[in-house]
Write an enzyme that holds these catalytic residues in place. Structure first.
Site, PDB file in Angstrom:
ATOM      1  N   ASP A 149      61.386 -18.188  -2.846  1.00 39.51           N
ATOM      2  CA  ASP A 149      60.279 -18.365  -3.803  1.00 39.51           C
ATOM      3  C   ASP A 149      60.725 -19.100  -5.075  1.00 39.51           C
ATOM      4  O   ASP A 149      60.401 -18.684  -6.193  1.00 39.51           O
ATOM      5  CB  ASP A 149      59.660 -17.007  -4.167  1.00 39.51           C
ATOM      6  CG  ASP A 149      59.054 -16.293  -2.961  1.00 39.51           C
ATOM      7  OD1 ASP A 149      58.919 -16.931  -1.908  1.00 39.51           O
ATOM      8  OD2 ASP A 149      58.716 -15.112  -3.081  1.00 39.51           O
TER       9      ASP A 149
ATOM     10  N   ASP B 278      60.280 -19.905   1.865  1.00 38.09           N
ATOM     11  CA  ASP B 278      59.001 -20.103   1.154  1.00 38.09           C
ATOM     12  C   ASP B 278      59.239 -20.673  -0.241  1.00 38.09           C
ATOM     13  O   ASP B 278      58.608 -20.239  -1.211  1.00 38.09           O
ATOM     14  CB  ASP B 278      58.240 -18.773   1.035  1.00 38.09           C
ATOM     15  CG  ASP B 278      58.062 -18.082   2.378  1.00 38.09           C
ATOM     16  OD1 ASP B 278      57.995 -18.776   3.404  1.00 38.09           O
ATOM     17  OD2 ASP B 278      57.991 -16.837   2.396  1.00 38.09           O
TER      18      ASP B 278
ATOM     19  N   ARG C 204      54.426 -22.019   6.444  1.00 40.73           N
ATOM     20  CA  ARG C 204      53.724 -20.920   7.103  1.00 40.73           C
ATOM     21  C   ARG C 204      52.612 -20.445   6.178  1.00 40.73           C
ATOM     22  O   ARG C 204      52.708 -20.574   4.955  1.00 40.73           O
ATOM     23  CB  ARG C 204      54.679 -19.791   7.481  1.00 40.73           C
ATOM     24  CG  ARG C 204      55.520 -19.239   6.345  1.00 40.73           C
ATOM     25  CD  ARG C 204      56.496 -18.205   6.866  1.00 40.73           C
ATOM     26  NE  ARG C 204      57.201 -17.518   5.796  1.00 40.73           N
ATOM     27  CZ  ARG C 204      57.854 -16.378   5.940  1.00 40.73           C
ATOM     28  NH1 ARG C 204      57.894 -15.784   7.128  1.00 40.73           N
ATOM     29  NH2 ARG C 204      58.482 -15.805   4.929  1.00 40.73           N
TER      30      ARG C 204
ATOM     31  N   TRP D  31      50.580 -18.378   3.931  1.00 36.89           N
ATOM     32  CA  TRP D  31      50.497 -17.179   3.095  1.00 36.89           C
ATOM     33  C   TRP D  31      49.050 -16.692   3.066  1.00 36.89           C
ATOM     34  O   TRP D  31      48.776 -15.495   3.073  1.00 36.89           O
ATOM     35  CB  TRP D  31      51.018 -17.509   1.693  1.00 36.89           C
ATOM     36  CG  TRP D  31      51.198 -16.321   0.801  1.00 36.89           C
ATOM     37  CD1 TRP D  31      51.281 -15.011   1.178  1.00 36.89           C
ATOM     38  CD2 TRP D  31      51.327 -16.334  -0.622  1.00 36.89           C
ATOM     39  NE1 TRP D  31      51.453 -14.210   0.074  1.00 36.89           N
ATOM     40  CE2 TRP D  31      51.484 -14.988  -1.040  1.00 36.89           C
ATOM     41  CE3 TRP D  31      51.329 -17.350  -1.586  1.00 36.89           C
ATOM     42  CZ2 TRP D  31      51.630 -14.636  -2.385  1.00 36.89           C
ATOM     43  CZ3 TRP D  31      51.483 -17.006  -2.922  1.00 36.89           C
ATOM     44  CH2 TRP D  31      51.633 -15.663  -3.315  1.00 36.89           C
TER      45      TRP D  31
END
Length: 291
Positions: free
Chosen positions: A131, A152, A210, A212
């Site tokens: 993140d 991510d 992907r 969220w």
């Protein structure tokens, strides 16, 4: 007839030869109601160990070079105040700076949170692992930036254009470049990467993204993808229902990781007409606010 607009220029220098030693002190000294481009904070080379929250509009932070001007902190993402730097107000510009979170690989740790509208970054570096860049809300533009992470590492629900940026995955297994949120079809958000470069430390270690949120929207166009990108390209985050609603597209990319024959069936190989809306500054309304 009004006179020329005055520009407030503040210098941050750890040695004490500027207006302030800390970046946050300079932000706090900025007026609460500036016009775009009227507040410039020049940051001298150094490693600034502080958390910074830009809660004033129209602030520009300028470093000498991204390699020499570093804002760093070490904290996992446990609260809204956890990121190293948070942009909370509109019309922010960042140039030639590194935003870093040194927390490591054991959990989420945000280096930059962008939650203001009309934010632009030029020649900046964003470095963490999980993140790294929370591109949370608003319209944002990144040009010539370097973004590093493993899981991510570009995520949020903003509408952003990444122009000629370098994305580098440090994941050894199970990595993901993006996790865009977008919870409903009516939300005008998404990440577009144009003329970018995707590299990594391993072969076949990372997916492009992907979902969220179920209507996650990400497009890669005219970009180089190394063998770090897995053949399937995308993942439904263990929720097959998201395959019907997520919008994941690719347009004229190149490199070993760009081959579309192994991609998941629900991703899109875009035509020129389909890609057109994503690949210029119009995607973020930039013709109106990018100076």
């Amino acid at each position: 007839m009004p006179g020329p607009r005055r520009q407030l220029v503040l210098t941050v220098d750890q040695s004490g030869r500027g207006d302030h030693r800390r970046i946050q002190d300079a932000v706090d000294a900025a007026p609460a109601n500036s016009s775009p481009g009227s507040v410039v904070i020049r940051i001298k080379p150094g490693v600034y160990r502080e958390k910074v929250a830009v809660d004033k509009p129209c602030v520009t932070l300028v470093g000498t070079s991204a390699s020499s001007t570093v804002i760093t902190w070490n904290e996992s993402w446990v609260a809204a105040e956890s990121p190293t730097v948070s942009v909370l107000a509109p019309d922010f510009i960042g140039k030639r700076l590194t935003f870093q979170n040194t927390f490591g690989t054991s959990g989420p740790a945000v280096a930059m949170r962008v939650a203001g509208d009309r934010a632009a970054f030029y020649g900046c570096r964003f470095v963490s692992f999980q993140d790294t860049l929370l591109d949370e809300t608003g319209r944002h533009y990144y040009r010539g930036c370097y973004i590093e992470g493993g899981t991510d590492f570009i995520f949020g629900n903003a509408k952003a254009l990444f122009d000629k940026c370098h994305l580098h995955s440090t994941s050894l297994v199970g990595g993901a470049f993006t996790a865009h949120k977008r919870s409903a079809e009516s939300e005008d958000t998404g990440f577009s990467f144009v003329g970018c470069k995707l590299t990594g430390v391993g072969k076949g270690t990372s997916i492009l993204g992907r979902p969220w949120g179920p209507y996650s929207r990400v497009v890669f166009a005219l970009s180089y993808m190394s063998s770090t990108v897995r053949p399937e390209g995308w993942d439904d985050w263990s929720d097959p229902t998201k395959q019907r609603t997520a919008f994941y597209g690719q347009y004229q990319c190149y490199g070993e990781g760009s081959k579309t024959d192994g991609r998941v069936a629900w991703s899109r190989d875009l035509s020129q007409a389909e890609a057109a809306r994503f690949i210029t500054k119009v995607w973020v309304g930039g013709q109106e606010w990018l100076r």
